[in-house]
Write an enzyme that holds these catalytic residues in place. Structure first.
Site, PDB file in Angstrom:
ATOM      1  N   THR A 148     -45.452-123.593  15.143  1.00  0.00           N
ATOM      2  CA  THR A 148     -45.551-122.459  16.060  1.00  0.00           C
ATOM      3  C   THR A 148     -45.709-122.912  17.514  1.00  0.00           C
ATOM      4  O   THR A 148     -46.188-124.025  17.775  1.00  0.00           O
ATOM      5  CB  THR A 148     -46.784-121.608  15.665  1.00  0.00           C
ATOM      6  OG1 THR A 148     -47.079-120.679  16.690  1.00  0.00           O
ATOM      7  CG2 THR A 148     -48.026-122.471  15.464  1.00  0.00           C
ATOM      8  N   GLU A 150     -47.865-121.715  19.320  1.00  0.00           N
ATOM      9  CA  GLU A 150     -49.275-121.526  19.676  1.00  0.00           C
ATOM     10  C   GLU A 150     -50.024-122.848  19.816  1.00  0.00           C
ATOM     11  O   GLU A 150     -51.108-122.899  20.382  1.00  0.00           O
ATOM     12  CB  GLU A 150     -49.958-120.593  18.665  1.00  0.00           C
ATOM     13  CG  GLU A 150     -49.228-119.276  18.567  1.00  0.00           C
ATOM     14  CD  GLU A 150     -49.986-118.153  17.883  1.00  0.00           C
ATOM     15  OE1 GLU A 150     -51.221-118.185  17.857  1.00  0.00           O
ATOM     16  OE2 GLU A 150     -49.310-117.236  17.392  1.00  0.00           O
ATOM     17  N   LYS A 178     -52.603-125.573  12.850  1.00  0.00           N
ATOM     18  CA  LYS A 178     -51.167-125.888  12.892  1.00  0.00           C
ATOM     19  C   LYS A 178     -50.938-127.163  13.725  1.00  0.00           C
ATOM     20  O   LYS A 178     -50.091-127.992  13.380  1.00  0.00           O
ATOM     21  CB  LYS A 178     -50.367-124.716  13.485  1.00  0.00           C
ATOM     22  CG  LYS A 178     -50.289-123.477  12.609  1.00  0.00           C
ATOM     23  CD  LYS A 178     -49.594-123.692  11.276  1.00  0.00           C
ATOM     24  CE  LYS A 178     -48.110-123.927  11.409  1.00  0.00           C
ATOM     25  NZ  LYS A 178     -47.439-123.969  10.069  1.00  0.00           N
TER      26      LYS A 178
END
Ligand code: NAD
Ligand code: TYD
Length: 380
Positions: A148, A150, A178
């Site tokens: 991601t 993010e 992640k």
């Protein structure tokens, strides 16, 4: 909706045997349908723990494919992983399985560490054992990790979009888990020579997305006459991509991407949350106007009685540590892989609303269970 239409084919060089983790979730299921439609000769093995976010119904239709297998299990189950690698002679892993909702990670981070970090590590270890230093290993293998944007943190209004060289700066437990998984994937390449690729993608939307994420939640609440909760002042910005374009991007990384490399995937489509919610409201009003039969199907929707859907917008307490802006610079994928999103936000959002209108039984079923309990516990 059972296949993802309309993408350029990337010529396939050999048959593959793919393990798709998290294939019963939102993006994973879209990817499995996409892959089965475009690569019918490949074996697809889905491994999914069927958490609240996983739904076997997302994969319906695939059981007709002769070379499709579903296994209900956990990516942290090392014995199960070894048996899947051996039984199916897997040569490709596409790793979607994760806890994926930021709000949940704020309230209950443990599951994020368990699946996103420990689980990813179990999978890497199993791949290493099956693929490296063995006579019966496949000639070519690939571990593709789906990640991601993010992990890069948050941007100010004038900051350039995230590139593959932007330093990691994860802010939520989800993003941190992640980021940790991305680093493990990188380390398994650098240390052991595992043939990995990673893609970091912006916010997705489309069919099968669990209605706890912004876009499907707003559509469901608009249809059922519930408040549309906008966090803070609604100025936070995300970069939205229709899920089929993400699937295509992953396909390009798998087939054309360089081993050991990272590719950002995005849609050049930054919007603030309040604009998105207003946009959804306008589209729902318009679709109820154009299709009078919808009023009887969704009688609690304001649009069913000629009211404006935007009357449901409710500003609520902001998310803790809420990242203000994400934006992806996908230049590398565009120039090196010929990646280009095919849906723009108008067509993608219309398709998503149409899918939600046509699949009421799907969203009612997934929202009946643990999600409601969780929401009640944490947000009342
Ligand atoms: P999702 O929450 O809809 O689906 C996750 C799937 O993983 C579910 O089917 C769940 O049952 C399964 N799963 C969870 N824990 C598991 C475990 N321990 N073992 C096996 N299966 C398990 O998530 P999504 O939105 O489809 O995201 C898929 C991947 O894409 C994630 O890795 C996420 O970080 C990444 N991603 C998502 C977005 C987005 O906008 N949704 C954007 C970029 C990247
Ligand atoms: P979300 O869909 O949870 O994705 P992410 O947090 O991974 O970006 O949220 C997208 C944006 O929408 C984020 O800025 C938070 C905001 N949001 C709301 O304003 N209301 C909501 O009910 C939800 C779920 C999200």
């Amino acid at each position: 909706m059972r296949t993802v239409p309309g993408f350029r084919f990337v010529t396939q060089k050999s048959m593959r045997s793919l393990l798709v983790t998290g294939g019963a979730g939102f993006i994973g299921a879209n990817f499995v349908h996409y892959w089965a439609a475009n690569y019918p000769q490949d074996r697809i093995v889905v491994l999914d723990a069927l958490t609240y976010a996983g739904n076997i119904a997302n994969l319906s239709g695939l059981e007709q494919n002769s070379d499709y297998y579903f296994t209900h299990g956990d990516i942290a189950d090392t014995e199960l992983l070894s048996s899947l690698f051996a039984e199916h002679k897997l040569d490709t892993v596409v790793h979607f399985a994760a806890e994926s909702h930021v709000d949940r990670s704020i309230h209950e981070p443990d599951a994020f560490i368990q699946t996103n970090v420990i689980g990813t590590h179990s999978l890497l270890r199993a791949a290493r054992e099956a693929w490296l230093g063995r006579d019966d290993a496949p000639a070519i293998h690939r571990f593709h990790h789906v990640s991601t944007d993010e992990v890069y943190g948050t941007l100010g209004a004038d900051d350039p979009a995230f590139t593959e060289r932007t330093p990691y700066s994860p802010n939520s437990p989800y993003a941190a888990s992640k980021a940790a998984s991305d680093h493990l994937v990188r380390a398994y390449h650098h240390t052991y020579g595992l043939q990995v690729t990673t893609s970091n993608c912006s916010n997705n939307y489309g069919p099968f997305q669990f209605p706890e994420k912004l876009i499907p939640l707003m559509i469901v609440n608009a249809l059922t006459g519930k408040p549309l909760p906008v966090y803070g002042d609604g100025s936070n910005i995300r970069d939205w991509l229709y899920v089929a374009d993400h699937c295509h991007g992953i396909e390009l990384v798998l087939t054309e991407g360089l081993v050991g490399e990272v590719y950002n995937i995005g849609g050049n489509n930054e919007r603030c949350n309040l604009d998105i919610v207003n946009d959804i409201c306008r589209r729902i009003d318009a679709v109820f106007n154009a299709r009078p039969n919808l009023a009887a199907l969704f009688p609690d929707a304001p649009a069913a009685s000629g009211q404006q859907t935007e009357s449901l917008i409710t500003f609520v307490k902001d998310r803790l540590g809420h990242d203000w802006r994400y934006a992806i610079d996908a230049t590398r994928a565009e120039t090196e892989l010929n990646y280009a999103p095919q849906d723009n936000f108008d067509s993608g959002l219309d398709r998503t609303i149409d899918w939600m209108l046509a699949n009421e039984s799907w969203w009612r079923a997934v929202m009946d269970g643990s999600y409601r309990d969780w929401l009640k516990k944490n947000y009342t």
